[in-house]
Design a protein around this motif. Sequence first.
Motif, PDB file in Angstrom:
ATOM      1  N   ALA A   1      78.285 -10.922  -9.592  1.00  0.00           N
ATOM      2  CA  ALA A   1      79.418 -11.270 -10.459  1.00  0.00           C
ATOM      3  C   ALA A   1      79.513 -10.339 -11.672  1.00  0.00           C
ATOM      4  N   ALA A   2      78.373 -10.035 -12.279  1.00  0.00           N
ATOM      5  CA  ALA A   2      78.395  -9.185 -13.472  1.00  0.00           C
ATOM      6  C   ALA A   2      78.870  -7.776 -13.110  1.00  0.00           C
ATOM      7  N   GLU A   3      78.405  -7.279 -11.980  1.00  0.00           N
ATOM      8  CA  GLU A   3      78.791  -5.937 -11.545  1.00  0.00           C
ATOM      9  C   GLU A   3      80.279  -5.901 -11.183  1.00  0.00           C
ATOM     10  N   ARG A   4      80.751  -6.952 -10.566  1.00  0.00           N
ATOM     11  CA  ARG A   4      82.177  -7.022 -10.226  1.00  0.00           C
ATOM     12  C   ARG A   4      83.022  -6.992 -11.500  1.00  0.00           C
ATOM     13  N   GLU A   5      82.588  -7.754 -12.475  1.00  0.00           N
ATOM     14  CA  GLU A   5      83.279  -7.804 -13.754  1.00  0.00           C
ATOM     15  C   GLU A   5      83.317  -6.410 -14.388  1.00  0.00           C
ATOM     16  N   ARG A   6      82.173  -5.742 -14.353  1.00  0.00           N
ATOM     17  CA  ARG A   6      82.068  -4.413 -14.952  1.00  0.00           C
ATOM     18  C   ARG A   6      83.022  -3.439 -14.240  1.00  0.00           C
ATOM     19  N   LEU A   7      83.026  -3.486 -12.912  1.00  0.00           N
ATOM     20  CA  LEU A   7      83.891  -2.591 -12.139  1.00  0.00           C
ATOM     21  C   LEU A   7      85.366  -2.869 -12.438  1.00  0.00           C
ATOM     22  N   ALA A   8      85.724  -4.159 -12.470  1.00  0.00           N
ATOM     23  CA  ALA A   8      87.123  -4.530 -12.693  1.00  0.00           C
ATOM     24  C   ALA A   8      87.589  -4.060 -14.078  1.00  0.00           C
ATOM     25  N   GLU A   9      86.736  -4.268 -15.082  1.00  0.00           N
ATOM     26  CA  GLU A   9      87.078  -3.850 -16.442  1.00  0.00           C
ATOM     27  C   GLU A   9      87.221  -2.331 -16.545  1.00  0.00           C
ATOM     28  N   TRP A  10      86.280  -1.646 -15.931  1.00  0.00           N
ATOM     29  CA  TRP A  10      86.286  -0.185 -15.931  1.00  0.00           C
ATOM     30  C   TRP A  10      87.572   0.333 -15.269  1.00  0.00           C
ATOM     31  N   ALA A  11      87.908  -0.250 -14.123  1.00  0.00           N
ATOM     32  CA  ALA A  11      89.098   0.184 -13.395  1.00  0.00           C
ATOM     33  C   ALA A  11      90.355  -0.030 -14.230  1.00  0.00           C
ATOM     34  N   LYS A  12      90.342  -1.090 -15.058  1.00  0.00           N
ATOM     35  CA  LYS A  12      91.502  -1.387 -15.893  1.00  0.00           C
ATOM     36  C   LYS A  12      91.589  -0.404 -17.061  1.00  0.00           C
ATOM     37  N   SER A  13      90.452  -0.162 -17.709  1.00  0.00           N
ATOM     38  CA  SER A  13      90.498   0.633 -18.941  1.00  0.00           C
ATOM     39  C   SER A  13      90.545   2.135 -18.657  1.00  0.00           C
ATOM     40  N   ASP A  14      89.959   2.565 -17.549  1.00  0.00           N
ATOM     41  CA  ASP A  14      89.897   4.004 -17.263  1.00  0.00           C
ATOM     42  C   ASP A  14      90.010   4.230 -15.749  1.00  0.00           C
ATOM     43  N   PRO A  15      91.214   3.982 -15.211  1.00  0.00           N
ATOM     44  CA  PRO A  15      91.344   4.040 -13.751  1.00  0.00           C
ATOM     45  C   PRO A  15      90.932   5.392 -13.155  1.00  0.00           C
ATOM     46  N   ASP A  16      91.293   6.484 -13.805  1.00  0.00           N
ATOM     47  CA  ASP A  16      90.948   7.792 -13.239  1.00  0.00           C
ATOM     48  C   ASP A  16      89.435   7.993 -13.195  1.00  0.00           C
ATOM     49  N   GLY A  17      88.782   7.607 -14.288  1.00  0.00           N
ATOM     50  CA  GLY A  17      87.330   7.736 -14.337  1.00  0.00           C
ATOM     51  C   GLY A  17      86.667   6.857 -13.288  1.00  0.00           C
ATOM     52  N   PHE A  18      87.207   5.648 -13.143  1.00  0.00           N
ATOM     53  CA  PHE A  18      86.678   4.707 -12.162  1.00  0.00           C
ATOM     54  C   PHE A  18      86.800   5.268 -10.749  1.00  0.00           C
ATOM     55  N   TRP A  19      88.009   5.744 -10.401  1.00  0.00           N
ATOM     56  CA  TRP A  19      88.206   6.234  -9.027  1.00  0.00           C
ATOM     57  C   TRP A  19      87.467   7.547  -8.782  1.00  0.00           C
ATOM     58  N   ALA A  20      87.334   8.343  -9.841  1.00  0.00           N
ATOM     59  CA  ALA A  20      86.579   9.594  -9.688  1.00  0.00           C
ATOM     60  C   ALA A  20      85.141   9.280  -9.299  1.00  0.00           C
ATOM     61  N   GLU A  21      84.557   8.304 -10.003  1.00  0.00           N
ATOM     62  CA  GLU A  21      83.170   7.938  -9.717  1.00  0.00           C
ATOM     63  C   GLU A  21      83.042   7.425  -8.270  1.00  0.00           C
ATOM     64  N   GLN A  22      83.998   6.607  -7.835  1.00  0.00           N
ATOM     65  CA  GLN A  22      83.945   6.093  -6.456  1.00  0.00           C
ATOM     66  C   GLN A  22      84.110   7.246  -5.465  1.00  0.00           C
ATOM     67  N   GLY A  23      85.040   8.162  -5.790  1.00  0.00           N
ATOM     68  CA  GLY A  23      85.348   9.280  -4.883  1.00  0.00           C
ATOM     69  C   GLY A  23      84.137  10.158  -4.617  1.00  0.00           C
ATOM     70  N   ARG A  24      83.211  10.179  -5.573  1.00  0.00           N
ATOM     71  CA  ARG A  24      82.024  11.014  -5.408  1.00  0.00           C
ATOM     72  C   ARG A  24      81.082  10.485  -4.321  1.00  0.00           C
ATOM     73  N   SER A  25      81.346   9.287  -3.809  1.00  0.00           N
ATOM     74  CA  SER A  25      80.514   8.775  -2.713  1.00  0.00           C
ATOM     75  C   SER A  25      80.803   9.515  -1.404  1.00  0.00           C
ATOM     76  N   LEU A  26      81.915  10.237  -1.350  1.00  0.00           N
ATOM     77  CA  LEU A  26      82.254  10.986  -0.131  1.00  0.00           C
ATOM     78  C   LEU A  26      81.732  12.419  -0.225  1.00  0.00           C
ATOM     79  N   HIS A  27      81.688  13.080   0.930  1.00  0.00           N
ATOM     80  CA  HIS A  27      81.341  14.497   0.929  1.00  0.00           C
ATOM     81  C   HIS A  27      82.620  15.334   0.821  1.00  0.00           C
ATOM     82  N   TRP A  28      82.693  16.152  -0.209  1.00  0.00           N
ATOM     83  CA  TRP A  28      83.845  17.043  -0.393  1.00  0.00           C
ATOM     84  C   TRP A  28      83.389  18.481  -0.193  1.00  0.00           C
ATOM     85  N   PHE A  29      84.179  19.270   0.523  1.00  0.00           N
ATOM     86  CA  PHE A  29      83.861  20.695   0.630  1.00  0.00           C
ATOM     87  C   PHE A  29      84.108  21.359  -0.714  1.00  0.00           C
ATOM     88  N   LYS A  30      85.238  20.927  -1.312  1.00  0.00           N
ATOM     89  CA  LYS A  30      85.615  21.480  -2.609  1.00  0.00           C
ATOM     90  C   LYS A  30      86.079  20.308  -3.472  1.00  0.00           C
TER      91      LYS A  30
END
Length: 649
Positions: free
Chosen positions: A31-60
């Motif tokens: 629950a605490a982690e969900r809350e943290r993620l939800a708040e982060w996504a609200k206050s800084d969506p680009d930063g939030f999605w960037a961090e998630q996006g790094r879970s994938l392998h990118w060539f560039k």
Amino acid sequence: MSTDKNITSVLKETRQFPPQTEFVAQANVNAAERERLAEWAKSDPDGFWAEQGRSLHWFKPWDAVLDWTNVPHAKWFVGGTINASFNCLDRHLAARGNKAAIVWEGEPGDTRTLTYQQLHREVCKFANALKGLGVGKGDRVTIYMPMVPETAVAMLACARIGAMHSVVFGGFSADAVADRNNDAQSKLVITADGGWRRGKVVPLKANVDAALEKSPSVQKCVVLNRCNTAVEMKPGRDVWWHDLVADASADCPAEELDSEHPLFILYTSGSTGKPKGVLHTTGGYLLGTSLTHKWVFDIKEDDVYWCTADVGWITGHSYIVYGPLCNGATVVMYEGAPNQPREDRFWEIVAKYKVTILYTAPTAIRAFIKWGDQHPKAHDLSSLRLLGSVGEPINPEAWIWYHNVIGGGRCPIVDTWWQTETGAIMISPLPGAVATKPGSATKPLPGIQAEVVDKQGHPVPAGSGGFLVVKRPWPSMMRTIYGDDERYKATYWSNYPGVYFTADGARQDEDGYIWVMGRVDDVLNVSGHRLSTMEVESALVQHPKVAEAAVVGRPDDLKGEGIVCFVTLKQGTNPSDELKTELKAHVVHNIGALARPDDVRFSETLPKTRSGKIMRRFLRDIAAGRQTTGDATTLEDFAVLAKLREDDE
Ligand code: WTA
């Protein structure tokens, strides 16, 4: 009739199931982690999605997370390059090469397991074979296959070389295959001689032969020998899968593709008779599916995960192939019917493979209830730790049965709301974080801004019905309707500018939980499958004896919605039971067995407004009248949806 009493009792429905301590302790997200993620996504969506996006392998790496300047056309991870097949396969080879990727069981009982290493090899060989047939980046490939590992191989091979797949559900008719070939201008069709369903062979190749008479863009057809049945092979056009891969090299580096490179088209029903080719692209889709699979299904290295959907639907794309394989999970895949040879087939499979996570549909659950508790009770289901539901609203009774009889009272249930268009799960409990309420998909996932609004776009008060919308773009959202961008804008973005319209009616309770009721457009949900009333109508009026037809849904205890057709006949034609049967068969022939009407009613005229619009609400009432269900939620939702539709003004 005790309808009023029932409705009151449902509104007072207060059963809540908080996550159990042992589950929370090991959960990917508490629950605490969900809350943290939800708040982060609200206050800084680009930063939030960037961090998630790094879970994938990118060539560039990407230059910008989101470009939303050309509304409603989002670009995610702009400038990054990626390959979905690489992320689902190559990335796992070092640590998981010998781990089972696909554990498959055919309906007749034959089995196969493909490790990540083996799956990688099959995909590379088939990708090279595709290249040999002249298929390249951006080409469209139709896949019309049974539920066999080669279907996933074909999809991942397309993804590997940058070709777009268009998977057509094996239950669709030849005409439906031809329409989709033509709309996508497919170059190649991949099929099998047949597939097993209820002890019989579905004649896939014969359907393709008929479809190809009307699909001029298709040059070649690859045929997998699944059932050893005799099929016609047209010289110069048709080629056996096993011949193609026999000498193909297993070395096929994945293409470096733009993040926005189209991954696939998947046709789905909309408000008109013509199915829409929903287009998904690579980076955002892969992130959406893998992230939600990790969060919602709490996936762990040792899990045995089984999604019972067919690969022909979005659930199969996102939660059999891309999401789970991107996460390196072990995926169970079953070819056939749940009642073949007996009604306990699913439970036999769960026990045999020690399935830990099961994802299925309410319509299946209702069938299991009908078949009786003795079937699940005959098997050891103690391996299960998490259950999922998708495709339609789950009625509280079915939820409770699923929880008790299948889940032994210990497994959380994730009721996941999403659509072909959304690509990935949007509203769902996170099983270690959110208390569940039977019948509610609960709350939007972190980063998803879903709301229930009125016609003007204002949030509705708690308890009132409204329209479900999504206010911010999200990575796995569809990008357009293939070949018809105007329809994309008109269907999803014209009701509320800059806001995605889902076409679902919903209400939100005092706790902010969302209760999805069903479609407010002319899309039916029959056994969790989308069908447009107009698709069925246009099939009917193609019959020489039919003058006019109106098709509506009615509540159905098993299928969610049943199909009722009101038909006026051409002059001189007499109504008869034989003709009813003939018309039902005609619809099946045109669309597929999933569109078989439950009822055909002949009528001298159809009720119309003064401006000539068919009064569907009136017909819906008539259709429901004869066979209303005792389930108060269904009845109540039926009334609320009718109001939201306001289609007979
Ligand atoms: C319905 C399937 C209530 C809804 C993934 C949506 C649901 C349509 C749920 C999309 C759910 C799906 N609760 N309704 N958990 N899941 N729906 O495109 O009406 O085949 O708009 O995607 O199914 O169907 P589709």
